[in-house]
Enzyme design. Structure first.
Site, PDB file in Angstrom:
ATOM      1  N   ASP A   1     -22.440   0.805   5.381  1.00  0.00           N
ATOM      2  CA  ASP A   1     -21.588   1.159   4.242  1.00  0.00           C
ATOM      3  C   ASP A   1     -20.430   2.010   4.758  1.00  0.00           C
ATOM      4  OD1 ASP A   1     -22.509   2.355   0.917  1.00  0.00           O
ATOM      5  OD2 ASP A   1     -20.555   1.893   1.798  1.00  0.00           O
TER       6      ASP A   1
ATOM      7  N   GLU B   1     -19.228  -3.141   2.456  1.00  0.00           N
ATOM      8  CA  GLU B   1     -20.648  -3.069   2.810  1.00  0.00           C
ATOM      9  C   GLU B   1     -21.096  -4.370   3.440  1.00  0.00           C
ATOM     10  OE1 GLU B   1     -23.528  -1.687  -0.432  1.00  0.00           O
ATOM     11  OE2 GLU B   1     -21.692  -2.293  -1.441  1.00  0.00           O
TER      12      GLU B   1
END
Length: 704
Positions: A18, A121
């Site tokens: 992330d 992500e």
DNA sequence: CTTGGCTGTATAC
DNA sequence: TGTATACAG
């Protein structure tokens, strides 16, 4: 709704990566003087200083958060730097961030299957890489462990706050008496640390990661220690992690289902879910959701990491809140034009970089109407086949809008034309392109085969990746992945001028025919539209307004394209000379296959001379815009009459190609959809009125 | 009238 | 298949 999946027997090593406050990092890279300073990105919006869509960690320390407006942020942190999201065509344009996300993906996809889960992500399946590392260079054999890996957080490892945390982590990573699963996790952690360092080095972006045995746990873990850190979840710590975790924090439980668990069942943490039997949960939420809930309470999730580096759809939209609602057809048209321009640009770019085309155009809108009664009604979504070219998309989009509006207004007697108030308002519009598919991956294989048998690799499984590798078209482009897995061979297309010339002339013939037909029957533009595109219905068109013509039926009849229609004779081009030349140079062995390809053009119409103009244009536009040349190179790929294929020939092809061709040849089956779409796309592309891929000053009109 | 804006995925019928 | 809805970042 979530679907339960069995966890696979073998332990997997899954990572979730992330990016830290991604938009802020992108802006800080662009303006390095902002590094280290409290910064947030605000959406273009005059009202109260704009809405924050990303907040840097320095600003978070002042209490700034993502649900504030610009003014509030200034209040909490007077020295904050507010950067506006780029604006194009009077709307927010996120392409900078999308492209930056692609840079990251291209790095993270190096070590295993990679799924782009959002703009910032990814999930990685590192099982194979971890196993390989364990077999070849197990952590216990390392004399030095990487610093980044030593900064890992190992969930459940004692003494996390002790004085010698790194020594503990090193010991955990390198334990020789750990069980197999944990050794693999340790390898995963080392690999992820390495990847994160590469991301930092090559993009200047930091990210955080979670390493666990499934996606759900990896995703949870990546959020536990941010920014620029990574967290490992051994099996043994799953229970402790979940039992106190608020249900709302779990992916899929942030909405109504999570609320229902809290309110109806008094379930506040994931651990509370353990009090319910699978049967009970199924009874309450259905079989799928019930099983899924039962599983996630135990840290079980069999969801696979999908190999997908590219988005499945592209969309462009804008909202018009409150008094800014659009109230005239003209204003709607104006904004649809903006949205279509953006979408078309992105689709072109997707084609150039990734060799994909989209098939469906969908319009969504939100509306209100003052004329009471059923004002709760939602504006219906509408879709139609997607045609490339901003002008065509704009036309189609507006027709979809009119169809939707008509349905929305129903029997209400309101005007839909003109510039005066009509009794309705549009508060949001978006258009999106979906059903995106690679053009003829199978044919790609065929081309690979003929362009260099020695280079052929059997690999039709990972379409997308192969596809990307097949076509390193814009090396400098940030949203392509041609640099990935560069161990794979790449095709060399020999760009032959003659190919361009002949294929363009083929298209021009089609065009001439189209125009003639239009003139012959000008009474119903819709039907013309429908017929001149190869006897199938194409564009939605309500503009002609008559009852007969305004029917939106394009979805019904499957495309009535046959390979023996005038279509292939006029559109498909004569490549005989080029083909023979090519065959002559390659004709060594493979005799029957080559014979087939050598003879396949006999029915094509001859190349006439009247199209020189178009040739010039195409040359000009291809050198300027780029797309056309691409397609011309590729056109030979579908220049076959499918039913002419001699079945015995197929046997000589590699298995992947056999499969693809057999699908085409299958009796009673229409030719591969992708072929139809490609034809469609190519014909649209040659439309001189299309603004596609050409800046105004470079358009064909100005060249003639 | 709206309920933060924009973009994307997944699922169900 | 197209459409509607939920969810997420």
């Amino acid at each position: 709704m979530p679907v339960a999946r069995p966890e696979s027997a073998d332990a997997r090593i899954i990572a979730h990566v992330d990016m830290d406050c991604f938009y802020v990092q992108v802006e800080q890279r662009r303006q390095p003087e902002l590094r280290g300073l409290p910064t947030a990105v605000v959406q273009y919006n005059e009202w109260k200083g704009g809405a924050l869509i990303a907040v840097g960690y320095e600003a978070r320390n002042f209490g700034v958060n993502r649900h504030m407006r610009g003014h509030e942020a200034k209040e909490a942190c007077p020295q904050i730097n507010l950067v506006q999201v780029p604006v194009a065509r009077d709307k927010a344009d996120l392409s900078t961030y999308r492209n930056a996300g692609s840079e990251v993906v291209s790095i993270l996809s190096r070590k295993g299957r990679c799924e782009r889960a959002s703009i910032d992500e990814v999930y990685l399946d590192l099982t194979d890489a971890a196993k390989a590392m364990l077999a070849e260079t197990p952590p216990e054999s390392l004399e030095a462990v990487d610093e980044e890996a030593l900064k890992s957080h190992i969930l459940g490892l004692q003494n996390e706050n002790g004085s010698d945390t790194k020594a503990n982590v090193r010991e955990w990573l390198c334990r020789s008496d750990a069980d197999h699963c944990e050794k693999l996790l340790a390898c995963g952690a080392l690999i992820v640390a390495e990847l994160r360092m590469q991301v930092l080095k090559e993009t200047e972006f930091t990210c955080s990661a979670g390493v666990a045995h499934n996606k759900m746990l990896a995703k949870l873990a990546s959020a536990l220690n941010k920014p620029a850190q990574q967290t490992v979840v051994p099996f043994s710590s799953v229970k402790g992690l979940l039992e106190s975790l608020p249900v709302k924090k779990m992916k899929q439980l942030g909405g109504k289902l999570g609320t229902s668990l809290q309110n109806e069942l008094g379930v506040n943490t994931v651990g509370d879910l353990l009090n319910f039997s699978e049967d009970k949960l199924q009874e309450l939420y259905g079989v799928n959701t019930g099983t899924w809930l039962w599983n996630i309470a135990r840290g079980i999730s069999g969801e696979e990491v999908q190999a997908r580096l590219l988005p499945k759809s592209h969309g462009s939209g804008k909202s018009f809140p409150g008094p800014r609602a659009l109230k005239t057809a003209d204003s709607v048209k104006h904004w649809l034009n903006q949205l279509c321009e953006e979408l078309n640009e992105r689709l072109c770019s997707d084609f150039e970089k990734n060799r994909r085309i989209a098939r469906t155009l969908t319009l969504h809108a939100s509306a209100f109407k003052s004329s009471s009664s059923d004002s709760f009604k939602k504006f219906p979504s509408k879709s139609c086949p997607l045609r490339y070219g901003a002008a065509k998309m704009q036309e189609d989009a507006f027709n979809l809008f009119q169809a939707g509006l008509r349905e929305y207004l129903g029997s209400c007697v309101v005007r839909t034309q003109g510039t005066r108030y009509n009794g309705w308002g549009i508060t949001a519009i978006s258009i999106s392109a979906s059903k995106i598919m690679p053009i003829l991956s199978g044919t790609c294989s065929i081309m690979k085969y003929f362009h260099g048998q020695d280079k052929y690799v059997s690999s039709s499984k990972q379409d997308e990746i192969n596809f990307i590798q097949d076509a390193p078209l814009s090396p400098s482009g940030s949203e392509n992945y041609s640099e990935l897995n560069s161990t794979e061979p790449q095709i060399e297309f020999s760009a032959e001028e003659a190919t361009i010339r002949d294929s363009v002339s083929g298209f021009n013939q089609q065009e001439v025919k189209t125009n003639t037909r239009k003139e012959q029957n000008s009474s119903c533009a819709t039907l013309n539209e429908a017929t001149d595109s190869f006897t199938r219905e194409t564009s939605p068109s309500l503009s002609s307004g008559t009852a007969n013509c305004s029917v939106l039926n394009w979805s019904k009849p499957p495309r009535e394209v046959h390979w023996d229609d005038s279509l292939d004779k006029s559109v498909i081009v004569n490549l005989k000379q080029q083909e023979q030349k090519r065959n002559a140079s390659k004709d060594k062995g493979k005799s029957s296959i080559l014979n087939f390809f050598k003879n396949r053009n006999t029915l094509c119409s001859p190349c006439t001379q009247e199209h020189n103009e178009t040739i010039q244009n195409a040359k000009a536009s291809s050198s300027l815009g780029g797309c056309c040349a691409e397609l011309n190179q590729r056109r030979e790929a579908w220049d076959y009459r499918i039913e002419d294929i001699d079945p015995s020939v197929i046997d000589e092809l590699p298995p992947e190609i056999q499969k693809e061709i057999r699908a085409w040849v299958r009796p009673n089956k229409r030719p591969n959809q992708r072929i139809l779409m490609l034809l469609d796309f190519l014909v649209d592309l040659e439309d001189p009125w299309s603004t596609r891929c050409m800046k105004p000053k470079e358009s064909i009109l100005s060249l003639t």
